[in-house]
Design a protein around this motif. Structure first.
Motif, PDB file in Angstrom:
ATOM      1  N   SER A 101     -60.078  -1.922  10.564  1.00 47.06           N
ATOM      2  CA  SER A 101     -59.951  -1.741  12.003  1.00 47.06           C
ATOM      3  C   SER A 101     -58.608  -2.204  12.547  1.00 47.06           C
ATOM      4  CB  SER A 101     -61.066  -2.498  12.721  1.00 47.06           C
ATOM      5  OG  SER A 101     -60.970  -3.876  12.470  1.00 47.06           O
ATOM      6  N   ILE A 102     -57.757  -2.701  11.663  1.00 43.47           N
ATOM      7  CA  ILE A 102     -56.459  -3.211  12.104  1.00 43.47           C
ATOM      8  C   ILE A 102     -55.416  -2.101  12.035  1.00 43.47           C
ATOM      9  CG2 ILE A 102     -54.609  -4.857  11.633  1.00 43.47           C
ATOM     10  CD1 ILE A 102     -56.741  -6.625  10.270  1.00 43.47           C
ATOM     11  N   SER A 103     -54.702  -1.908  13.119  1.00 43.14           N
ATOM     12  CA  SER A 103     -53.578  -0.976  13.145  1.00 43.14           C
ATOM     13  C   SER A 103     -52.465  -1.637  13.934  1.00 43.14           C
ATOM     14  CB  SER A 103     -53.974   0.347  13.797  1.00 43.14           C
ATOM     15  OG  SER A 103     -52.857   1.230  13.839  1.00 43.14           O
ATOM     16  N   GLN A 104     -51.362  -1.847  13.271  1.00 44.09           N
ATOM     17  CA  GLN A 104     -50.239  -2.533  13.889  1.00 44.09           C
ATOM     18  C   GLN A 104     -49.006  -1.648  13.851  1.00 44.09           C
ATOM     19  OE1 GLN A 104     -50.550  -5.613  15.303  1.00 44.09           O
ATOM     20  NE2 GLN A 104     -48.458  -5.352  16.070  1.00 44.09           N
ATOM     21  N   TRP A 105     -48.220  -1.710  14.943  1.00 40.48           N
ATOM     22  CA  TRP A 105     -47.004  -0.916  15.050  1.00 40.48           C
ATOM     23  C   TRP A 105     -45.787  -1.819  15.154  1.00 40.48           C
ATOM     24  CZ3 TRP A 105     -47.281   4.335  14.708  1.00 40.48           C
ATOM     25  CH2 TRP A 105     -48.534   4.925  14.887  1.00 40.48           C
ATOM     26  N   GLY A 106     -44.687  -1.316  14.641  1.00 36.34           N
ATOM     27  CA  GLY A 106     -43.414  -1.961  14.859  1.00 36.34           C
ATOM     28  C   GLY A 106     -42.843  -1.523  16.194  1.00 36.34           C
ATOM     29  N   GLN A 107     -41.657  -2.032  16.497  1.00 32.13           N
ATOM     30  CA  GLN A 107     -41.044  -1.743  17.795  1.00 32.13           C
ATOM     31  C   GLN A 107     -40.273  -0.429  17.793  1.00 32.13           C
ATOM     32  OE1 GLN A 107     -39.634  -3.614  15.525  1.00 32.13           O
ATOM     33  NE2 GLN A 107     -37.486  -2.935  15.528  1.00 32.13           N
ATOM     34  N   GLY A 108     -40.033   0.125  16.621  1.00 32.78           N
ATOM     35  CA  GLY A 108     -39.358   1.409  16.521  1.00 32.78           C
ATOM     36  C   GLY A 108     -37.869   1.289  16.302  1.00 32.78           C
ATOM     37  N   THR A 109     -37.319   2.325  15.681  1.00 32.71           N
ATOM     38  CA  THR A 109     -35.873   2.402  15.481  1.00 32.71           C
ATOM     39  C   THR A 109     -35.436   3.832  15.802  1.00 32.71           C
ATOM     40  OG1 THR A 109     -34.058   1.975  13.924  1.00 32.71           O
ATOM     41  CG2 THR A 109     -36.059   2.928  12.983  1.00 32.71           C
ATOM     42  N   GLN A 110     -34.337   3.931  16.534  1.00 32.35           N
ATOM     43  CA  GLN A 110     -33.884   5.241  17.005  1.00 32.35           C
ATOM     44  C   GLN A 110     -33.104   5.956  15.904  1.00 32.35           C
ATOM     45  OE1 GLN A 110     -34.237   6.866  20.180  1.00 32.35           O
ATOM     46  NE2 GLN A 110     -33.339   8.575  19.028  1.00 32.35           N
ATOM     47  N   VAL A 111     -33.450   7.221  15.710  1.00 30.32           N
ATOM     48  CA  VAL A 111     -32.698   8.105  14.819  1.00 30.32           C
ATOM     49  C   VAL A 111     -32.200   9.266  15.667  1.00 30.32           C
ATOM     50  CG1 VAL A 111     -32.829   9.695  12.871  1.00 30.32           C
ATOM     51  CG2 VAL A 111     -33.953   7.472  12.743  1.00 30.32           C
ATOM     52  N   THR A 112     -30.896   9.465  15.660  1.00 34.73           N
ATOM     53  CA  THR A 112     -30.292  10.558  16.411  1.00 34.73           C
ATOM     54  C   THR A 112     -29.482  11.418  15.450  1.00 34.73           C
ATOM     55  OG1 THR A 112     -30.166   9.206  18.410  1.00 34.73           O
ATOM     56  CG2 THR A 112     -28.805  11.193  18.328  1.00 34.73           C
ATOM     57  N   VAL A 113     -29.810  12.694  15.421  1.00 35.79           N
ATOM     58  CA  VAL A 113     -29.097  13.637  14.554  1.00 35.79           C
ATOM     59  C   VAL A 113     -28.302  14.572  15.459  1.00 35.79           C
ATOM     60  CG1 VAL A 113     -29.271  15.310  12.707  1.00 35.79           C
ATOM     61  CG2 VAL A 113     -30.984  13.491  12.910  1.00 35.79           C
ATOM     62  N   SER A 114     -26.997  14.416  15.401  1.00 31.86           N
ATOM     63  CA  SER A 114     -26.148  15.187  16.295  1.00 31.86           C
ATOM     64  C   SER A 114     -24.739  15.267  15.730  1.00 31.86           C
ATOM     65  CB  SER A 114     -26.101  14.535  17.678  1.00 31.86           C
ATOM     66  OG  SER A 114     -25.195  15.204  18.534  1.00 31.86           O
ATOM     67  N   SER A 115     -24.080  16.373  16.029  1.00 24.65           N
ATOM     68  CA  SER A 115     -22.689  16.507  15.616  1.00 24.65           C
ATOM     69  C   SER A 115     -21.755  16.061  16.744  1.00 24.65           C
ATOM     70  CB  SER A 115     -22.395  17.964  15.234  1.00 24.65           C
ATOM     71  OG  SER A 115     -22.738  18.834  16.296  1.00 24.65           O
TER      72      SER A 115
END
Length: 115
Positions: A101-115
């Motif tokens: 029943s445990i589900s834990q999330w991290g704070q996230g990291t941004q990925v940007t794909v751009s030229s």
């Protein structure tokens, strides 16, 4: 409480690669199902890949053939190697740990794909 800290995000050109890492603490890591999810602006969070405690992997269709999820139980880390990135991969990437029943999330990291 389980803590998950993501790293490795950034700006990359189309066709490039990134390797995301998630370090877990306060956790019996090797029993958890670990996963990577992502959320693009204006969209719902979606599955990228998961890996079970036994090392079985599952990928979203968009990730198959380009992304590889792996785990190192000795270091309490889960990684996501992303190759052949395209602008549609731009999102915040989140690490997730699940056990019963445990589900834990991290704070996230941004990925940007751009030229």
């Amino acid at each position: 409480q389980v803590q998950l800290v993501e790293s490795g995000g950034g700006l990359v050109q189309p066709g490039g690669s990134l390797r995301l890492s998630c370090a877990a603490s306060r956790i019996i890591f090797n029993i958890y199902l670990m996963g990577w999810y992502r959320q693009a602006p204006g969209k719902q969070r979606e599955l990228v890949a998961t890996i079970t405690s036994g090392g079985n992997t599952n990928y979203a269709d968009s990730a198959k053939g380009r992304f590889t999820i792996s785990r190192d139980d000795a270091k309490n880390t889960v990684n996501l190697q992303m190759n052949s990135l395209n602008p549609e991969d731009t999102a915040v990437y989140y690490c997730n740990a699940v056990y019963r029943s445990i589900s834990q999330w991290g704070q996230g990291t941004q990925v940007t794909v751009s030229s």
